[in-house]
Scaffold this motif. Sequence first.
Motif, PDB file in Angstrom:
ATOM      1  N   PHE A 173       0.752  -1.243  -0.088  1.00 35.27           N
ATOM      2  CA  PHE A 173      -0.001  -0.124   0.122  1.00 35.27           C
ATOM      3  C   PHE A 173       1.032   1.192   0.007  1.00 35.27           C
ATOM      4  O   PHE A 173       0.302   2.176   0.455  1.00 35.27           O
ATOM      5  CB  PHE A 173      -1.035   0.139   1.275  1.00 35.27           C
ATOM      6  CG  PHE A 173      -1.850  -1.334   1.201  1.00 35.27           C
ATOM      7  CD1 PHE A 173      -3.215  -1.125   0.344  1.00 35.27           C
ATOM      8  CD2 PHE A 173      -1.500  -2.374   1.753  1.00 35.27           C
ATOM      9  CE1 PHE A 173      -3.981  -2.159   0.436  1.00 35.27           C
ATOM     10  CE2 PHE A 173      -2.336  -3.278   1.823  1.00 35.27           C
ATOM     11  CZ  PHE A 173      -3.605  -3.444   1.002  1.00 35.27           C
ATOM     12  N   VAL A 182      -0.428   4.334  -1.716  1.00 36.40           N
ATOM     13  CA  VAL A 182      -1.932   3.989  -1.942  1.00 36.40           C
ATOM     14  C   VAL A 182      -2.722   4.910  -1.023  1.00 36.40           C
ATOM     15  O   VAL A 182      -2.354   5.012   0.181  1.00 36.40           O
ATOM     16  CB  VAL A 182      -2.474   2.943  -1.844  1.00 36.40           C
ATOM     17  CG1 VAL A 182      -3.917   2.605  -2.163  1.00 36.40           C
ATOM     18  CG2 VAL A 182      -1.622   1.947  -2.973  1.00 36.40           C
ATOM     19  N   HIS A 183      -3.782   5.857  -1.423  1.00 35.61           N
ATOM     20  CA  HIS A 183      -4.490   6.567  -0.610  1.00 35.61           C
ATOM     21  C   HIS A 183      -6.056   6.382  -1.060  1.00 35.61           C
ATOM     22  O   HIS A 183      -6.434   5.959  -2.088  1.00 35.61           O
ATOM     23  CB  HIS A 183      -4.089   7.940  -0.534  1.00 35.61           C
ATOM     24  CG  HIS A 183      -3.969   8.644  -2.005  1.00 35.61           C
ATOM     25  ND1 HIS A 183      -3.030   8.437  -2.720  1.00 35.61           N
ATOM     26  CD2 HIS A 183      -5.052   9.046  -3.010  1.00 35.61           C
ATOM     27  CE1 HIS A 183      -3.181   9.158  -4.039  1.00 35.61           C
ATOM     28  NE2 HIS A 183      -4.556   9.423  -3.728  1.00 35.61           N
ATOM     29  N   VAL A 230     -10.217   3.417  -3.012  1.00 32.06           N
ATOM     30  CA  VAL A 230      -8.873   3.244  -3.585  1.00 32.06           C
ATOM     31  C   VAL A 230      -9.577   3.623  -5.134  1.00 32.06           C
ATOM     32  O   VAL A 230      -9.662   2.569  -5.952  1.00 32.06           O
ATOM     33  CB  VAL A 230      -8.203   1.690  -3.644  1.00 32.06           C
ATOM     34  CG1 VAL A 230      -6.970   1.855  -4.355  1.00 32.06           C
ATOM     35  CG2 VAL A 230      -8.054   1.591  -2.167  1.00 32.06           C
ATOM     36  N   ASP A 253      -7.910   5.486  -7.552  1.00 32.15           N
ATOM     37  CA  ASP A 253      -6.698   5.665  -8.556  1.00 32.15           C
ATOM     38  C   ASP A 253      -6.614   4.320  -8.970  1.00 32.15           C
ATOM     39  O   ASP A 253      -6.263   3.383  -8.628  1.00 32.15           O
ATOM     40  CB  ASP A 253      -5.507   6.216  -7.898  1.00 32.15           C
ATOM     41  CG  ASP A 253      -4.253   6.242  -8.799  1.00 32.15           C
ATOM     42  OD1 ASP A 253      -3.991   5.525  -9.780  1.00 32.15           O
ATOM     43  OD2 ASP A 253      -3.670   7.467  -8.889  1.00 32.15           O
ATOM     44  N   HIS A 276      -3.361   2.409  -8.763  1.00 35.23           N
ATOM     45  CA  HIS A 276      -3.256   1.852  -7.269  1.00 35.23           C
ATOM     46  C   HIS A 276      -4.128   0.758  -7.254  1.00 35.23           C
ATOM     47  O   HIS A 276      -3.905  -0.543  -6.490  1.00 35.23           O
ATOM     48  CB  HIS A 276      -3.831   2.888  -6.329  1.00 35.23           C
ATOM     49  CG  HIS A 276      -2.702   4.134  -5.916  1.00 35.23           C
ATOM     50  ND1 HIS A 276      -2.991   5.201  -5.437  1.00 35.23           N
ATOM     51  CD2 HIS A 276      -1.338   4.097  -6.443  1.00 35.23           C
ATOM     52  CE1 HIS A 276      -2.014   5.962  -5.343  1.00 35.23           C
ATOM     53  NE2 HIS A 276      -1.040   5.558  -6.077  1.00 35.23           N
ATOM     54  N   SER A 325      -2.521  -2.213  -8.794  1.00 34.75           N
ATOM     55  CA  SER A 325      -1.409  -2.921  -7.887  1.00 34.75           C
ATOM     56  C   SER A 325      -1.928  -3.654  -6.886  1.00 34.75           C
ATOM     57  O   SER A 325      -1.400  -4.815  -6.641  1.00 34.75           O
ATOM     58  CB  SER A 325      -0.851  -1.617  -7.570  1.00 34.75           C
ATOM     59  OG  SER A 325       0.414  -2.003  -6.718  1.00 34.75           O
ATOM     60  N   VAL A 326      -2.878  -3.309  -6.068  1.00 38.94           N
ATOM     61  CA  VAL A 326      -3.485  -4.017  -5.191  1.00 38.94           C
ATOM     62  C   VAL A 326      -3.967  -5.539  -5.751  1.00 38.94           C
ATOM     63  O   VAL A 326      -3.700  -6.360  -5.046  1.00 38.94           O
ATOM     64  CB  VAL A 326      -4.440  -3.172  -4.047  1.00 38.94           C
ATOM     65  CG1 VAL A 326      -4.947  -4.314  -3.145  1.00 38.94           C
ATOM     66  CG2 VAL A 326      -3.955  -2.313  -3.487  1.00 38.94           C
TER      67      VAL A 326
END
Length: 234
Positions: A30, A33-34, A94, A96, A99, A102-103
């Motif tokens: 993370f 990640v925001h 999440v 984006d 992001h 990616s997760v």
Amino acid sequence: MTTTGTPTIEAVLFDFSGTLFRLEEHPSWFDGVHDADGTPVDGAGAAELMRRMTAPVGETVEFDDATRHAWRHRDLDPALHRQAYLHVLAQSGVTDPAHAESVYGRVIDADSWTPYPDTEAVLKRLAADSVRVGVLSNIAFDIRPAFVDRDLDRYVDHFVLSFEVGHVKPQPEIFRHAVAALGVDPSRTLMVGDSAEADGAAQEIGCSFALVDPVPTAQRPDALLAALSAFGIR
């Protein structure tokens, strides 16, 4: 060894997520990640994301018709799986796309999954006792590498993965497929899993069932061994 009054168990079917392995977040997943308001995702937020993405049954966020269809059929089609999980991530803040991708990539990466402390011991014990082993999972990606990478695949006689066979738990067809693949009678088969609803449905075709708690791996050192012991396998 079998205790008096219990059937002789000739095969054991294991669920994957929350039973043999668990998806446990690492802080590095993370990094950067925001959520939608700019708050970094870490700690409890990361754990909650993992819970939402690995819940065996139910709906963990709000869906529209298209995304609900994807969620309900996610374990039958890799494309629907990706759509559903990216939606869960977006609904969880999440927003984006990079992001979220990616997760999601961590979810389907075999190296991201952690075996429970007694997974290897249980598989070895069954092999030593000539008890056949199947891994029966509602999943839309190949989990075999998680076993191969840890040299555990040699203890598994057959993998029954929903996206490959076209059925999902709790449908009886997937359990019938599994026992047929192992060449055993349901009455002499034990299903071990973390969902009474999904995995426990094995009882409908005559299998025995043992429930384990999908808690973090550090909190569950020997539940699999205990499940076998309860059915006379020591």
